[in-house]
Design a protein around this motif. Structure first.
Motif, PDB file in Angstrom:
ATOM      1  N   THR A  59       0.852  -1.192   0.000  1.00 54.35           N
ATOM      2  CA  THR A  59       0.000   0.000   0.000  1.00 54.35           C
ATOM      3  C   THR A  59       0.882   1.234   0.000  1.00 54.35           C
ATOM      4  O   THR A  59       1.863   1.286   0.751  1.00 54.35           O
ATOM      5  CB  THR A  59      -0.897   0.032   1.252  1.00 54.35           C
ATOM      6  N   PRO A  60       0.595   2.242  -0.826  1.00 56.56           N
ATOM      7  CA  PRO A  60       1.382   3.471  -0.786  1.00 56.56           C
ATOM      8  C   PRO A  60       1.463   4.031   0.623  1.00 56.56           C
ATOM      9  O   PRO A  60       0.442   4.312   1.258  1.00 56.56           O
ATOM     10  CB  PRO A  60       0.599   4.411  -1.716  1.00 56.56           C
ATOM     11  N   SER A  61       2.684   4.173   1.140  1.00 52.87           N
ATOM     12  CA  SER A  61       2.849   4.530   2.549  1.00 52.87           C
ATOM     13  C   SER A  61       4.265   5.008   2.819  1.00 52.87           C
ATOM     14  O   SER A  61       5.184   4.758   2.041  1.00 52.87           O
ATOM     15  CB  SER A  61       2.533   3.319   3.443  1.00 52.87           C
ATOM     16  N   LYS A  62       4.436   5.685   3.962  1.00 56.94           N
ATOM     17  CA  LYS A  62       5.745   6.216   4.349  1.00 56.94           C
ATOM     18  C   LYS A  62       6.561   5.169   5.098  1.00 56.94           C
ATOM     19  O   LYS A  62       6.021   4.238   5.687  1.00 56.94           O
ATOM     20  CB  LYS A  62       5.565   7.464   5.211  1.00 56.94           C
ATOM     21  N   ALA A  63       7.869   5.382   5.110  1.00 58.48           N
ATOM     22  CA  ALA A  63       8.791   4.406   5.681  1.00 58.48           C
ATOM     23  C   ALA A  63       8.887   4.527   7.196  1.00 58.48           C
ATOM     24  O   ALA A  63       9.465   5.483   7.702  1.00 58.48           O
ATOM     25  CB  ALA A  63      10.171   4.569   5.054  1.00 58.48           C
ATOM     26  N   TRP A  64       8.321   3.595   7.911  1.00 58.65           N
ATOM     27  CA  TRP A  64       8.442   3.451   9.338  1.00 58.65           C
ATOM     28  C   TRP A  64       8.403   4.813  10.044  1.00 58.65           C
ATOM     29  O   TRP A  64       7.502   5.603   9.817  1.00 58.65           O
ATOM     30  CB  TRP A  64       9.706   2.641   9.694  1.00 58.65           C
ATOM     31  N   GLU A  65       9.423   5.101  10.870  1.00 59.94           N
ATOM     32  CA  GLU A  65       9.349   6.340  11.656  1.00 59.94           C
ATOM     33  C   GLU A  65       9.816   7.576  10.895  1.00 59.94           C
ATOM     34  O   GLU A  65       9.836   8.673  11.450  1.00 59.94           O
ATOM     35  CB  GLU A  65      10.156   6.205  12.956  1.00 59.94           C
ATOM     36  N   GLU A  66      10.200   7.422   9.629  1.00 61.43           N
ATOM     37  CA  GLU A  66      10.656   8.587   8.870  1.00 61.43           C
ATOM     38  C   GLU A  66       9.430   9.333   8.326  1.00 61.43           C
ATOM     39  O   GLU A  66       9.188   9.407   7.124  1.00 61.43           O
ATOM     40  CB  GLU A  66      11.581   8.179   7.725  1.00 61.43           C
ATOM     41  N   LYS A  67       8.648   9.922   9.207  1.00 63.45           N
ATOM     42  CA  LYS A  67       7.352  10.495   8.854  1.00 63.45           C
ATOM     43  C   LYS A  67       7.457  11.764   8.025  1.00 63.45           C
ATOM     44  O   LYS A  67       6.576  12.082   7.245  1.00 63.45           O
ATOM     45  CB  LYS A  67       6.550  10.785  10.121  1.00 63.45           C
ATOM     46  N   ILE A  68       8.524  12.526   8.214  1.00 61.86           N
ATOM     47  CA  ILE A  68       8.580  13.824   7.542  1.00 61.86           C
ATOM     48  C   ILE A  68       9.230  13.745   6.161  1.00 61.86           C
ATOM     49  O   ILE A  68       9.250  14.722   5.432  1.00 61.86           O
ATOM     50  CB  ILE A  68       9.344  14.857   8.400  1.00 61.86           C
ATOM     51  N   ARG A  69       9.736  12.595   5.830  1.00 58.72           N
ATOM     52  CA  ARG A  69      10.449  12.468   4.561  1.00 58.72           C
ATOM     53  C   ARG A  69       9.519  11.968   3.454  1.00 58.72           C
ATOM     54  O   ARG A  69       8.366  11.661   3.668  1.00 58.72           O
ATOM     55  CB  ARG A  69      11.645  11.520   4.724  1.00 58.72           C
ATOM     56  N   HIS A  70      10.105  11.846   2.272  1.00 60.46           N
ATOM     57  CA  HIS A  70       9.336  11.376   1.125  1.00 60.46           C
ATOM     58  C   HIS A  70       9.029   9.891   1.240  1.00 60.46           C
ATOM     59  O   HIS A  70       9.770   9.138   1.853  1.00 60.46           O
ATOM     60  CB  HIS A  70      10.129  11.629  -0.154  1.00 60.46           C
ATOM     61  N   TRP A  71       7.954   9.478   0.631  1.00 61.61           N
ATOM     62  CA  TRP A  71       7.625   8.071   0.590  1.00 61.61           C
ATOM     63  C   TRP A  71       8.652   7.357  -0.294  1.00 61.61           C
ATOM     64  O   TRP A  71       9.033   7.842  -1.350  1.00 61.61           O
ATOM     65  CB  TRP A  71       6.230   7.868   0.029  1.00 61.61           C
ATOM     66  N   ARG A  72       9.067   6.179   0.136  1.00 63.30           N
ATOM     67  CA  ARG A  72      10.109   5.452  -0.588  1.00 63.30           C
ATOM     68  C   ARG A  72       9.564   4.115  -1.087  1.00 63.30           C
ATOM     69  O   ARG A  72       8.738   3.487  -0.417  1.00 63.30           O
ATOM     70  CB  ARG A  72      11.307   5.207   0.329  1.00 63.30           C
ATOM     71  N   PHE A  73      10.075   3.654  -2.217  1.00 65.27           N
ATOM     72  CA  PHE A  73       9.531   2.437  -2.806  1.00 65.27           C
ATOM     73  C   PHE A  73      10.534   1.825  -3.777  1.00 65.27           C
ATOM     74  O   PHE A  73      11.580   2.419  -4.075  1.00 65.27           O
ATOM     75  CB  PHE A  73       8.212   2.735  -3.530  1.00 65.27           C
ATOM     76  N   VAL A  74      10.205   0.640  -4.273  1.00 60.06           N
ATOM     77  CA  VAL A  74      11.036  -0.073  -5.245  1.00 60.06           C
ATOM     78  C   VAL A  74      10.197  -0.350  -6.489  1.00 60.06           C
ATOM     79  O   VAL A  74       9.059  -0.806  -6.391  1.00 60.06           O
ATOM     80  CB  VAL A  74      11.568  -1.401  -4.675  1.00 60.06           C
ATOM     81  N   MET A  75      10.759  -0.051  -7.646  1.00 65.63           N
ATOM     82  CA  MET A  75      10.162  -0.397  -8.939  1.00 65.63           C
ATOM     83  C   MET A  75      10.881  -1.631  -9.480  1.00 65.63           C
ATOM     84  O   MET A  75      12.096  -1.760  -9.340  1.00 65.63           O
ATOM     85  CB  MET A  75      10.328   0.742  -9.940  1.00 65.63           C
ATOM     86  N   SER A  76      10.117  -2.520 -10.109  1.00 65.90           N
ATOM     87  CA  SER A  76      10.704  -3.740 -10.646  1.00 65.90           C
ATOM     88  C   SER A  76      10.002  -4.108 -11.950  1.00 65.90           C
ATOM     89  O   SER A  76       8.791  -3.914 -12.087  1.00 65.90           O
ATOM     90  CB  SER A  76      10.552  -4.883  -9.632  1.00 65.90           C
TER      91      SER A  76
END
Length: 315
Positions: free
Chosen positions: A150-167
């Motif tokens: 699900t599109p979402s932010k990385a753990w406790e890094e709430k203020i940063r950009h959402w991170r993901f992997v493309m494959s």
């Protein structure tokens, strides 16, 4: 006459029996792959106009032509892009095409629920490939978070950009050989990146049961001695470590200011793994090319691209 024909037939049989069977030549292909954080337009604007940490030449509108020219000059077959801001997504493919680059572009934005026009804050990743050479299929995306599907932010890094992997699965049209190409842009916090590394390894194992060759590239925001890098290297191989030739410079971050690339500041990587095909890495390169921007000779981005030339062949 009949006797002569029998003798010739017998000789032909002997030569046929002794002849060594011809083996089909094994298929192989050469790849020029890379990863490039092109530095998003919003991030450039903030550092130039708000934080006053970079000169005006670093603005996207001033540097975009140089970014496109570097891509065309480098002649990559397939590469990953990070920090694809809204103007980057709109303008960079057109600029590259105008300069002769023949590529297809797949940009993935962190939050698909926001329209492309509205998405000026979050940064997209991109996968770019030669349109005349490859067929790309089986596109997948997962997020580096507790809820990766699900599109979402990385753990406790709430203020940063959402991170993901493309494959995606990439098929060479000429040889029919296939490999998997993965692109990411990891968070900044070390504790979060350690969790990202574990998730990436677990997902790759699950998504690649046939052990196809995987080329994994990106801005991983992790130095060589970081927990993230150590975990990733239990599963993937850094192409620089097995390259027959490599550039003297290993650092990839040159910063917002006008300065040299630090030799050991490495956060961008090209990794490889898988044994369905054989692979060899002939070279690894950090591209330190500079271009005239205004009246200054500058790096087009705050990151230097990283590339590797790889040969894949049948076993």
């Amino acid at each position: 006459m009949r006797k002569l024909l029998l003798i010739l037939a017998a000789v032909a049989i002997v030569f046929t029996a002794d002849a060594k069977p011809r083996h089909e030549e094994k298929r192989s292909m050469e790849l020029n792959v890379a990863t490039y954080n092109v530095w998003g337009n919003r991030q450039r604007n903030s550092l130039v106009n708000k934080e006053k940490k970079a000169p005006q030449e670093r603005l996207w509108e001033n540097s975009r032509d140089a970014v496109a020219q570097l891509i065309v000059d480098s002649d990559w077959d397939i590469f990953g892009v990070q920090e694809g801001g809204n103007l980057v997504r709109e303008e960079l493919p057109k600029l590259v095409k105008q300069k002769g680059g023949k590529y297809k572009w797949w940009f993935q934005r962190p939050d698909p629920s926001i329209s492309d026009k509205e998405d000026t804050k979050n940064l997209a990743n991109g996968m770019v490939w030669r349109s005349d050479r490859f067929k790309v299929s089986n596109k997948k995306v997962y997020w580096l978070s507790p809820t990766p599907d699900t599109p979402s932010k990385a753990w406790e890094e709430k203020i940063r950009h959402w991170r993901f992997v493309m494959s995606a699965t990439v098929k060479d049209k000429k040889t029919g050989l296939e490999f998997i190409f993965m692109v990411t842009h990891c968070p900044l916090m070390k504790s979060v990146n350690e969790k990202c590394a574990k998730l990436i390894v677990e997902r790759e194992k699950r998504m690649n049961p046939d052990n196809k060759v995987v080329i994994f590239v990106g801005d991983m925001n992790s130095r060589l001695d970081s927990p993230y890098t150590q975990i990733i290297r239990t599963h993937f191989t850094d192409t620089r470590s097995i390259a027959k030739e490599k550039s003297e410079i290993s650092g990839t971050m040159n910063g917002a200011e006008v300065r040299e690339t630090p030799k050991g500041y490495t956060i961008d990587y090209v990794y490889i793994r898988g044994n369905e095909l054989k692979y060899e890495v002939s070279s690894h390169k950090v591209y330190t090319d500079r271009y005239m921007i205004g009246d200054k000779l500058l790096f087009p981005s705050d990151h230097c691209p990283v590339g590797a030339k790889i040969t894949l062949s049948e076993r």
